[in-house]
Every structure is written in C-alpha cells, then in structure tokens.
Design a protein around this motif. Structure first.
Motif, PDB file in Angstrom:
ATOM      1  N   ALA A  13      85.102  57.414  60.909  1.00 26.79           N
ATOM      2  CA  ALA A  13      86.469  57.089  61.344  1.00 26.79           C
ATOM      3  C   ALA A  13      86.652  57.347  62.836  1.00 26.79           C
ATOM      4  N   LEU A  14      86.154  58.496  63.318  1.00 31.46           N
ATOM      5  CA  LEU A  14      86.303  58.839  64.731  1.00 31.46           C
ATOM      6  C   LEU A  14      85.588  57.826  65.626  1.00 31.46           C
ATOM      7  N   ALA A  16      84.492  54.734  64.862  1.00 33.05           N
ATOM      8  CA  ALA A  16      85.020  53.372  64.735  1.00 33.05           C
ATOM      9  C   ALA A  16      86.333  53.227  65.499  1.00 33.05           C
ATOM     10  N   ALA A  17      87.199  54.241  65.423  1.00 33.57           N
ATOM     11  CA  ALA A  17      88.466  54.189  66.154  1.00 33.57           C
ATOM     12  C   ALA A  17      88.222  54.178  67.665  1.00 33.57           C
ATOM     13  N   THR A  18      87.256  54.972  68.102  1.00 32.68           N
ATOM     14  CA  THR A  18      86.925  55.000  69.525  1.00 32.68           C
ATOM     15  C   THR A  18      86.358  53.654  69.965  1.00 32.68           C
ATOM     16  N   ALA A  20      86.949  50.741  68.610  1.00 40.55           N
ATOM     17  CA  ALA A  20      88.036  49.758  68.611  1.00 40.55           C
ATOM     18  C   ALA A  20      88.893  49.903  69.865  1.00 40.55           C
ATOM     19  N   TYR A  21      89.170  51.138  70.257  1.00 40.89           N
ATOM     20  CA  TYR A  21      89.960  51.342  71.474  1.00 40.89           C
ATOM     21  C   TYR A  21      89.212  50.836  72.707  1.00 40.89           C
ATOM     22  N   CYS A 187      88.253  58.996  75.448  1.00 39.96           N
ATOM     23  CA  CYS A 187      87.365  58.143  74.669  1.00 39.96           C
ATOM     24  C   CYS A 187      85.930  58.662  74.744  1.00 39.96           C
ATOM     25  N   SER A 190      85.519  62.074  72.888  1.00 35.55           N
ATOM     26  CA  SER A 190      85.421  61.991  71.426  1.00 35.55           C
ATOM     27  C   SER A 190      84.034  61.534  70.992  1.00 35.55           C
TER      28      SER A 190
END
Length: 202
Positions: A13-14, A16-18, A20-21, A187, A190
């Motif tokens: 999750a961490l 993939a979210a990074t 995507a951002y 970004c 993380s």
C-alpha cells in the motif's frame, strides 16, 4: 519482501500510493521534476510488486531476472542524469538495491520466500546503512520546509513572501503543487523507509 501477509500488504500500500503520487508529479511543468518523478514512480510500483506476500503471488524465477534488467537500465539512466545533478545518485543507489534484491531472490531456493533468501552481509549492511542515513537526513531536512509551508499557508506574521505570486494560495498555485519540495522529499522518504523494511530480512 514476501514475508508475513500483514506487513507485506502495508508495504504494498505504501509503495503503490507513493508510485501513484509520483505519476501525478509527472504533470509538472518543470522537465527535471518530470524525469525524477518518472524514475520514482517506477521504483514505487516495482517495490509494491516485490512486496506482495508470497502466499498471494509466488513469482517464477524469470520475473526476478526481468526486475534486474529493468532496474539495471533505470540505474544506468540515473547515472547518466547524475552529470547534471548529484541528487540523481540516490536513484542510482535505489536501482542498485532493487537489482541486488532481485538477484538474491532469484538465487534463493524458495524463489521469493523471505526465509529462503540470503544476501551478502556486507552489501546488505552497506545498503541498510545508506538508507538509514538517508531517512534520518531527509527527515531533518523536511521539518523546516514543512514549517515554512505551514507559515505561508497561514499567512501569519513573518510568513515569507512567495516568489511570483501574492499571498499564500496564489503563490502555491503559481509554483505548482507538483513542484513543492516538501512533497517530493516526503515521497522519497517513504520509499527509503520501505526499502529499509525490504532489506532487513536479507
């Protein structure tokens, strides 16, 4: 990577979210920002795929070879870009760490099970030391940037002027949210933390 399910999914999750951002950051009007964001998006999604728990997906050996090729090419590209900016050297180290982990996983009998993977202690230790230092240094650098951003947003006394724009919101809009340094640093921070979590089991 590919360890217990709960920590594995948190890493997925961490990362993939990074990733995507970072894709959103590629909309920046600054070419250098777009290039950096593209490499970081590749890193984020690659780490997310690598962190998927083995109980859900146990990739065949050729997948790790593909990882090594893709991130080896990304590392060479970052090394070439480092001629114009030393910050690209961090991308070189990140790509090298991905290649290293892919090689270790390909050589392990379990092919993706963390308990069957064993890296070279010296290389693993050097990478852990680098990313630990990067996390600490970036965290310290992030604090004053965030404090300035909050002061500007509040428009309170002592808030520094925003180049090219009036107060608060107008200045941030002119600069572009994708170009804000604190977001780019957060970004990278993380992803460095996620890299530490993936290197530790080796």
């Amino acid at each position: 990577m590919h360890g217990p399910a709960s920590p594995g999914w948190l890493l997925v999750a961490l990362c993939a979210a990074t990733g995507a951002y970072c894709l959103l950051r590629m909309r920046s009007s600054v070419e250098e920002q777009r290039r950096a964001a593209g490499g970081e998006a590749l890193m984020g999604f690659g780490m997310a795929a690598m962190a998927v728990p083995a109980a859900v997906l146990a990739p065949p050996g050729w997948v790790w070879a593909a990882y090594a090729v893709v991130f080896g090419a990304a590392g060479l590209r970052a090394l070439w870009a480092a001629r114009s900016g030393r910050h690209h050297l961090h991308h070189v180290v990140g790509a090298a760490a991905m290649v290293y982990m892919a090689v270790v996983m390909a050589a392990s009998p379990a092919h993706g099970h963390v308990h069957g993977a064993s890296g070279t202690p010296v290389l693993t230790g050097a990478l852990l030391l680098y990313f630990t230092g990067y996390v600490l240094l970036t965290g310290v650098r992030l604090i004053p940037v965030v404090a300035v951003a909050v002061a500007v947003a509040g428009g309170g006394p002592g808030a520094p002027p925003v180049p090219g724009g009036g107060a608060g919101a107008a200045g941030r809009a002119a600069a572009g949210w994708g170009d804000r340094p604190e977001l780019a640093r957060a970004c990278r921070l993380s992803m460095a933390i996620a890299m530490l979590a993936m290197l530790l089991p080796l």
